[in-house]
Design a protein around this motif. Structure first.
Motif, PDB file in Angstrom:
ATOM      1  N   GLN A  76       4.122  15.732  -9.684  1.00  0.00           N
ATOM      2  CA  GLN A  76       4.907  14.525  -9.462  1.00  0.00           C
ATOM      3  C   GLN A  76       6.111  14.449 -10.391  1.00  0.00           C
ATOM      4  O   GLN A  76       7.154  13.907 -10.022  1.00  0.00           O
ATOM      5  N   LEU A  77       5.994  15.013 -11.579  1.00  0.00           N
ATOM      6  CA  LEU A  77       7.148  15.084 -12.479  1.00  0.00           C
ATOM      7  C   LEU A  77       8.259  15.936 -11.876  1.00  0.00           C
ATOM      8  O   LEU A  77       9.438  15.752 -12.188  1.00  0.00           O
ATOM      9  N   LEU A  78       7.892  16.867 -11.005  1.00  0.00           N
ATOM     10  CA  LEU A  78       8.870  17.718 -10.326  1.00  0.00           C
ATOM     11  C   LEU A  78       9.346  17.097  -9.017  1.00  0.00           C
ATOM     12  O   LEU A  78      10.111  17.708  -8.275  1.00  0.00           O
ATOM     13  N   GLY A  79       8.873  15.887  -8.724  1.00  0.00           N
ATOM     14  CA  GLY A  79       9.322  15.178  -7.523  1.00  0.00           C
ATOM     15  C   GLY A  79       8.530  15.471  -6.274  1.00  0.00           C
ATOM     16  O   GLY A  79       8.902  15.039  -5.180  1.00  0.00           O
ATOM     17  N   ALA A  80       7.420  16.207  -6.410  1.00  0.00           N
ATOM     18  CA  ALA A  80       6.614  16.550  -5.239  1.00  0.00           C
ATOM     19  C   ALA A  80       5.631  15.431  -4.910  1.00  0.00           C
ATOM     20  O   ALA A  80       5.258  14.631  -5.771  1.00  0.00           O
ATOM     21  N   ARG A  81       5.214  15.393  -3.652  1.00  0.00           N
ATOM     22  CA  ARG A  81       4.134  14.516  -3.225  1.00  0.00           C
ATOM     23  C   ARG A  81       2.818  15.290  -3.362  1.00  0.00           C
ATOM     24  O   ARG A  81       2.814  16.511  -3.306  1.00  0.00           O
ATOM     25  N   VAL A  82       1.726  14.562  -3.542  1.00  0.00           N
ATOM     26  CA  VAL A  82       0.441  15.208  -3.817  1.00  0.00           C
ATOM     27  C   VAL A  82      -0.623  14.724  -2.834  1.00  0.00           C
ATOM     28  O   VAL A  82      -0.674  13.536  -2.495  1.00  0.00           O
ATOM     29  N   VAL A  83      -1.462  15.653  -2.388  1.00  0.00           N
ATOM     30  CA  VAL A  83      -2.656  15.284  -1.639  1.00  0.00           C
ATOM     31  C   VAL A  83      -3.845  15.991  -2.269  1.00  0.00           C
ATOM     32  O   VAL A  83      -3.819  17.201  -2.508  1.00  0.00           O
ATOM     33  N   HIS A  84      -4.870  15.223  -2.616  1.00  0.00           N
ATOM     34  CA  HIS A  84      -6.116  15.793  -3.141  1.00  0.00           C
ATOM     35  C   HIS A  84      -7.019  16.108  -1.958  1.00  0.00           C
ATOM     36  O   HIS A  84      -7.336  15.222  -1.152  1.00  0.00           O
ATOM     37  N   VAL A  85      -7.397  17.364  -1.849  1.00  0.00           N
ATOM     38  CA  VAL A  85      -8.169  17.816  -0.695  1.00  0.00           C
ATOM     39  C   VAL A  85      -9.604  18.065  -1.103  1.00  0.00           C
ATOM     40  O   VAL A  85      -9.884  18.916  -1.956  1.00  0.00           O
ATOM     41  N   THR A 130       9.678   7.031  -7.713  1.00  0.00           N
ATOM     42  CA  THR A 130       8.350   6.654  -7.244  1.00  0.00           C
ATOM     43  C   THR A 130       7.503   7.906  -7.063  1.00  0.00           C
ATOM     44  O   THR A 130       8.030   9.024  -7.018  1.00  0.00           O
ATOM     45  N   ILE A 131       6.206   7.712  -6.948  1.00  0.00           N
ATOM     46  CA  ILE A 131       5.299   8.831  -6.695  1.00  0.00           C
ATOM     47  C   ILE A 131       4.421   8.495  -5.496  1.00  0.00           C
ATOM     48  O   ILE A 131       4.250   7.327  -5.134  1.00  0.00           O
ATOM     49  N   GLU A 132       3.872   9.539  -4.897  1.00  0.00           N
ATOM     50  CA  GLU A 132       2.979   9.362  -3.755  1.00  0.00           C
ATOM     51  C   GLU A 132       1.785  10.281  -3.917  1.00  0.00           C
ATOM     52  O   GLU A 132       1.941  11.476  -4.152  1.00  0.00           O
ATOM     53  N   THR A 133       0.598   9.706  -3.834  1.00  0.00           N
ATOM     54  CA  THR A 133      -0.637  10.481  -3.932  1.00  0.00           C
ATOM     55  C   THR A 133      -1.521  10.134  -2.750  1.00  0.00           C
ATOM     56  O   THR A 133      -1.773   8.963  -2.477  1.00  0.00           O
ATOM     57  N   MET A 134      -1.996  11.167  -2.062  1.00  0.00           N
ATOM     58  CA  MET A 134      -2.890  10.964  -0.928  1.00  0.00           C
ATOM     59  C   MET A 134      -4.254  11.592  -1.225  1.00  0.00           C
ATOM     60  O   MET A 134      -4.361  12.515  -2.035  1.00  0.00           O
ATOM     61  N   PHE A 135      -5.264  11.076  -0.545  1.00  0.00           N
ATOM     62  CA  PHE A 135      -6.639  11.536  -0.741  1.00  0.00           C
ATOM     63  C   PHE A 135      -7.313  11.697   0.606  1.00  0.00           C
ATOM     64  O   PHE A 135      -7.083  10.906   1.525  1.00  0.00           O
ATOM     65  N   SER A 136      -8.182  12.710   0.705  1.00  0.00           N
ATOM     66  CA  SER A 136      -8.940  12.877   1.939  1.00  0.00           C
ATOM     67  C   SER A 136     -10.026  11.820   2.055  1.00  0.00           C
ATOM     68  O   SER A 136     -10.510  11.535   3.146  1.00  0.00           O
ATOM     69  N   GLY A 137     -10.393  11.183   0.949  1.00  0.00           N
ATOM     70  CA  GLY A 137     -11.274  10.023   0.988  1.00  0.00           C
ATOM     71  C   GLY A 137     -12.672  10.311   1.486  1.00  0.00           C
ATOM     72  O   GLY A 137     -13.164  11.434   1.437  1.00  0.00           O
ATOM     73  N   ASP A 138     -13.316   9.248   2.032  1.00  0.00           N
ATOM     74  CA  ASP A 138     -14.701   9.351   2.475  1.00  0.00           C
ATOM     75  C   ASP A 138     -14.845   9.582   3.970  1.00  0.00           C
ATOM     76  O   ASP A 138     -15.931   9.778   4.473  1.00  0.00           O
ATOM     77  N   THR A 140     -12.297  10.287   7.871  1.00  0.00           N
ATOM     78  CA  THR A 140     -11.293  11.133   8.497  1.00  0.00           C
ATOM     79  C   THR A 140      -9.872  10.699   8.179  1.00  0.00           C
ATOM     80  O   THR A 140      -8.933  11.463   8.379  1.00  0.00           O
ATOM     81  N   ASN A 141      -9.698   9.478   7.710  1.00  0.00           N
ATOM     82  CA  ASN A 141      -8.370   8.959   7.452  1.00  0.00           C
ATOM     83  C   ASN A 141      -7.937   9.226   6.017  1.00  0.00           C
ATOM     84  O   ASN A 141      -8.742   9.147   5.083  1.00  0.00           O
ATOM     85  N   LEU A 142      -6.649   9.505   5.840  1.00  0.00           N
ATOM     86  CA  LEU A 142      -6.097   9.687   4.508  1.00  0.00           C
ATOM     87  C   LEU A 142      -5.883   8.333   3.850  1.00  0.00           C
ATOM     88  O   LEU A 142      -5.530   7.352   4.498  1.00  0.00           O
ATOM     89  N   VAL A 143      -6.114   8.302   2.537  1.00  0.00           N
ATOM     90  CA  VAL A 143      -5.765   7.139   1.728  1.00  0.00           C
ATOM     91  C   VAL A 143      -4.492   7.495   0.979  1.00  0.00           C
ATOM     92  O   VAL A 143      -4.402   8.573   0.379  1.00  0.00           O
ATOM     93  N   CYS A 144      -3.497   6.618   1.018  1.00  0.00           N
ATOM     94  CA  CYS A 144      -2.212   6.903   0.377  1.00  0.00           C
ATOM     95  C   CYS A 144      -1.891   5.836  -0.662  1.00  0.00           C
ATOM     96  O   CYS A 144      -1.926   4.644  -0.361  1.00  0.00           O
ATOM     97  N   LEU A 168     -16.956   8.319 -16.224  1.00  0.00           N
ATOM     98  CA  LEU A 168     -16.509   8.455 -14.844  1.00  0.00           C
ATOM     99  C   LEU A 168     -17.497   9.294 -14.057  1.00  0.00           C
ATOM    100  O   LEU A 168     -17.601  10.499 -14.254  1.00  0.00           O
ATOM    101  N   ILE A 169     -18.212   8.640 -13.171  1.00  0.00           N
ATOM    102  CA  ILE A 169     -19.141   9.341 -12.283  1.00  0.00           C
ATOM    103  C   ILE A 169     -18.437   9.402 -10.934  1.00  0.00           C
ATOM    104  O   ILE A 169     -18.735   8.655 -10.016  1.00  0.00           O
ATOM    105  N   ALA A 170     -17.445  10.267 -10.847  1.00  0.00           N
ATOM    106  CA  ALA A 170     -16.552  10.247  -9.695  1.00  0.00           C
ATOM    107  C   ALA A 170     -15.720  11.513  -9.653  1.00  0.00           C
ATOM    108  O   ALA A 170     -15.377  12.049 -10.693  1.00  0.00           O
ATOM    109  N   PRO A 171     -15.380  11.964  -8.468  1.00  0.00           N
ATOM    110  CA  PRO A 171     -14.390  13.038  -8.388  1.00  0.00           C
ATOM    111  C   PRO A 171     -12.998  12.498  -8.700  1.00  0.00           C
ATOM    112  O   PRO A 171     -12.628  11.407  -8.259  1.00  0.00           O
ATOM    113  N   LEU A 172     -12.210  13.252  -9.416  1.00  0.00           N
ATOM    114  CA  LEU A 172     -10.814  12.884  -9.641  1.00  0.00           C
ATOM    115  C   LEU A 172     -10.021  12.983  -8.342  1.00  0.00           C
ATOM    116  O   LEU A 172      -8.927  12.434  -8.246  1.00  0.00           O
ATOM    117  N   SER A 173     -10.573  13.666  -7.359  1.00  0.00           N
ATOM    118  CA  SER A 173      -9.919  13.796  -6.061  1.00  0.00           C
ATOM    119  C   SER A 173     -10.207  12.602  -5.152  1.00  0.00           C
ATOM    120  O   SER A 173      -9.706  12.540  -4.031  1.00  0.00           O
TER     121      SER A 173
END
Length: 212
Positions: A76-85, A130-138, A140-144, A168-173
Motif C-alpha cells: 500500500q505504501l507503493l500505491g497498490a491495492r491488496v486482497v488477502h486470499v 487512500t488505501i484499499e484492502t479486500m478479503f475473501s472473508g467467510d 463467496t463475497n469479497l469484503v472491501c 489475536l485468535i484470528a487470521p490476519l487475512s
C-alpha cells in the motif's frame, strides 16, 4: 493533490517511535517496533524492485505471521491495492486478475508468481491518499475496506507508557483479525499471534491478554 493517507502516516510514525516495545509475539520470537519497521523497509524495497506500482492489485497468501500484515503495508505504501486470499480461495487470484502474488510461506519465495511483470522502479512513489484492502472473508463475497482504516487512524489513541497485549485468535487475512491488528499497532500495543485455526469460515476473536 490531497493529503497522504492518515493511516499509513500513523503506522509509519508508530513503528518509528515504538523503539524496543514489542510489536509482535509469534511462536517463540518477539519482534520490537524498531525491528518491525526495519522488516517493513526491507519488504518495501523488495516489492519496489519487483515492479509493484500504484493502481496494481496484489494478492497476499500464506501463514498467520507478522510479515502478512507488513506485506500489506509495503504494497500500500507503493500505491497498490491488496486482497488477502484465503488458502481455500486461490481461485480469486485468476478471477480478480491480480498483478502480483505474494506469500509468507517460509518454504517458498516472497513473490510466488508475477501475473503481469511491471517495470523495475527506481524513483520514490508518493504516499497514496487512500488505501484499499479486500478479503475473501467467510463466504463467496469479497469484503472491501477503504475508509475503515483512515477512521481508525484518526480515532485510535496510543497507550503511552501503558501498552496492552492483544491476544489475536484470528487470521490476519480475515477482516476482523486484520482490523484488530492494525488498531493494536496504532495504539502501540503488542499483538500476540496464535496459529491460524484449521478450516475456512472460522470467525476470529480477540481479547486482552493479561499474561504472556
Amino acid at each position: 493533490m490531497g493529503e497522504s493517507s492518515v493511516f499509513l502516516t500513523r503506522i509509519l510514525d508508530m513503528l518509528l517511535d515504538g523503539g524496543d516495545q514489542v510489536a509482535f509475539a509469534h511462536r517463540s520470537r518477539s519482534t520490537t517496533y524498531r525491528e518491525t519497521f526495519d522488516t517493513l523497509r526491507r519488504l518495501h524495497a523488495t516489492l519496489k524492485s519487483e515492479g509493484i506500482a500504484p493502481g496494481q492489485l496484489v494478492a497476499i497468501t500464506g501463514e498467520n505471521a507478522p510479515e502478512t500484515i507488513l506485506l500489506q503495508f509495503a504494497s500500500q505504501l507503493l500505491g497498490a491495492r491488496v486482497v488477502h486470499v484465503d488458502g481455500a480461495r486461490t481461485d480469486l487470484v485468476e478471477l480478480l486478475e491480480v498483478d502480483h502474488v505474494l506469500t509468507t510461506d517460509p518454504q517458498g519465495p516472497l513473490v510466488t508468481s508475477r501475473v503481469a511483470r511491471g517495470p523495475r522502479r527506481g524513483e520514490d512513489v508518493p504516499l497514496p491518499r487512500t488505501i484499499e484492502t479486500m478479503f475473501s472473508g467467510d463466504g463467496t463475497n469479497l469484503v472491501c475496506y477503504r475508509d475503515v482504516y483512515e477512521e481508525m487512524a484518526r480515532t485510535t489513541q496510543p497507550h503511552l507508557g501503558d501498552p496492552q497485549r492483544v491476544l489475536l485468535i484470528a487470521p490476519l487475512s480475515h477482516p476482523i483479525g486484520n482490523r484488530l491488528t492494525c488498531k493494536a499497532l496504532l495504539a502501540g500495543d503488542t499483538v500476540v499471534l496464535h496459529e491460524r485455526t484449521a478450516g475456512t469460515g472460522t470467525f476470529a476473536t480477540a481479547n486482552l491478554a493479561g499474561e504472556a
